[in-house]
Design an enzyme around this catalytic site. Structure first.
Site: not given
Ligand code: SF4
Length: 362
Positions: A52, A135, A153
């Site tokens: 990520e 996020y 996103d």
């Protein structure tokens, strides 16, 4: 609320329908990615976190080789925490947004040394760690721990804008689109939150793509207002973008007459902070004279320039050559010309090196 937005939200029934169709499609078509887990595997939070961070503002195709390289070299959080920061920066070179690499290393040290190597599952706790924002904390919570979280996103924003034929342009619409996804799709959904997040990512990457959405192959076209109205490709609307400002400077190939080239480690803060590269002047807007830390250096024009686009500006550096024999200010050092291509330069400097070498060798 304006008339165009009235009634645009998921009901319990439409959300269940949407998730059912999407997850059924995902079970058949999920992308195989190096950091992905199948239904029967237990995700490793270290690998989820690493992927990520690397995927922030970066494409899946670019991240793949870096993820493999990092996990081979540093298979767990303790190995990464014990690595040398400069080595981490060197391995990150080319992936861009270099503050991510520094934060990655800091975060690894905290999790390894203060949390016994265990990432916390709560978003608030994750967000206290370096490099983890809204996020990323949501994505880690959902994917690594299979806990409900709103993972929105750019892909999910685009899908929501189309599902609801949202009338407002981006980026102003972001908040509304996130609220639509949060309230209807994500909140309190605890059956397969990790798969839901990844299914939306896959839908946005392979079917509901920005320019020409493949609505004929879409599992949720029955839920999609933009598709029904025939306006899918026009959404989300975009506010007119301002042109990126341009900056200028010089980049130098400086030799010492003994086969070595001068390199400069940039200060830890700021753009490309802590990265090693060729010496440059300051980068200035048109009309301002760029300045150089190396005093009395007389560069000769190399007859070409290199361009690079950063998020907030475009840079043009004219190439110059020079020689230098005196003392070096802090941050400068010599390396053998044969090692320069593997020195771990960020992309803008790799471009300059390629030009210097290609024309020198010609
Ligand atoms: S129908 Fe088309 S626009 Fe609507 S979600 Fe599917 S791919 Fe996107």
């Amino acid at each position: 609320m304006s008339k165009a937005k009235l009634g645009k939200k998921f009901t319990q029934k439409s959300a269940e329908e949407f998730r059912g169709r999407l997850l059924g499609w995902y079970d058949r078509h999920a992308r195989i990615l190096p950091w992905r887990y199948t239904k029967n595997q237990k995700p490793d939070p270290y690998r989820v976190w690493l992927s990520e961070i690397m995927l922030q503002q970066t494409t899946v195709a670019a991240v793949g080789p870096y993820f493999n390289k990092f996990t081979e070299k540093w298979p767990d959080i303790h190995a990464l925490a014990n690595a040398n920061e400069q080595e981490v920066m060197r391995e990150w070179a080319g992936l861009g947004y270099y503050s991510r690499a520094r934060n990655l290393h800091k975060c690894a040290a905290i999790v390894s040394k203060q949390m016994k190597g265990t990432f916390p599952p709560e978003q608030d706790e994750l967000k206290k760690l370096p490099g983890i924002g809204d996020y990323t904390s949501a994505a880690i919570r959902a994917i690594a721990f299979n806990q409900p979280a709103t993972v929105v996103d750019g892909n999910v924003e685009r899908i929501m804008a189309r599902i609801f034929a949202w009338p407002d342009p981006m980026p102003a619409a972001k908040k509304d689109l996130k609220n639509l996804a949060a309230a209807g799709l994500f909140e309190n959904y605890d059956e397969r939150p990790g798969d839901l997040a990844q299914a939306l990512m896959d839908l946005g990457a392979t079917i509901c793509i920005p320019k020409s959405p493949r609505c004929g192959a879409c599992p949720v076209s029955n839920n999609c207002m933009a598709y029904k109205k025939g306006i899918a490709a026009q959404l989300p609307l975009q506010e007119k973008k301002k042109a990126r400002p341009r900056k200028f400077g010089h980049v130098y190939w400086i030799t010492n007459g003994k086969g070595s080239v001068l390199v400069h480690r940039r200060p830890p803060k700021g753009l490309l902070g802590g990265m090693i590269g060729l010496p440059t002047t300051s980068w200035e807007e048109a009309g301002k004279r760029p300045s150089l830390t190396l005093k009395d250096l007389k560069g000769r024009d190399f007859g070409t320039s290199v361009r690079h686009v950063f998020t907030h500006f475009e840079l043009e550096l004219t190439l110059k050559t020079a020689s230098h024999k005196g003392r070096l200010p802090e941050g400068y050092s010599w390396i053998g010309a044969e090692d320069i291509e593997n020195a771990g330069f960020p992309t803008v400097f790799k471009k300059a090196v390629r030009l210097f070498l290609s024309q020198n060798r010609a």
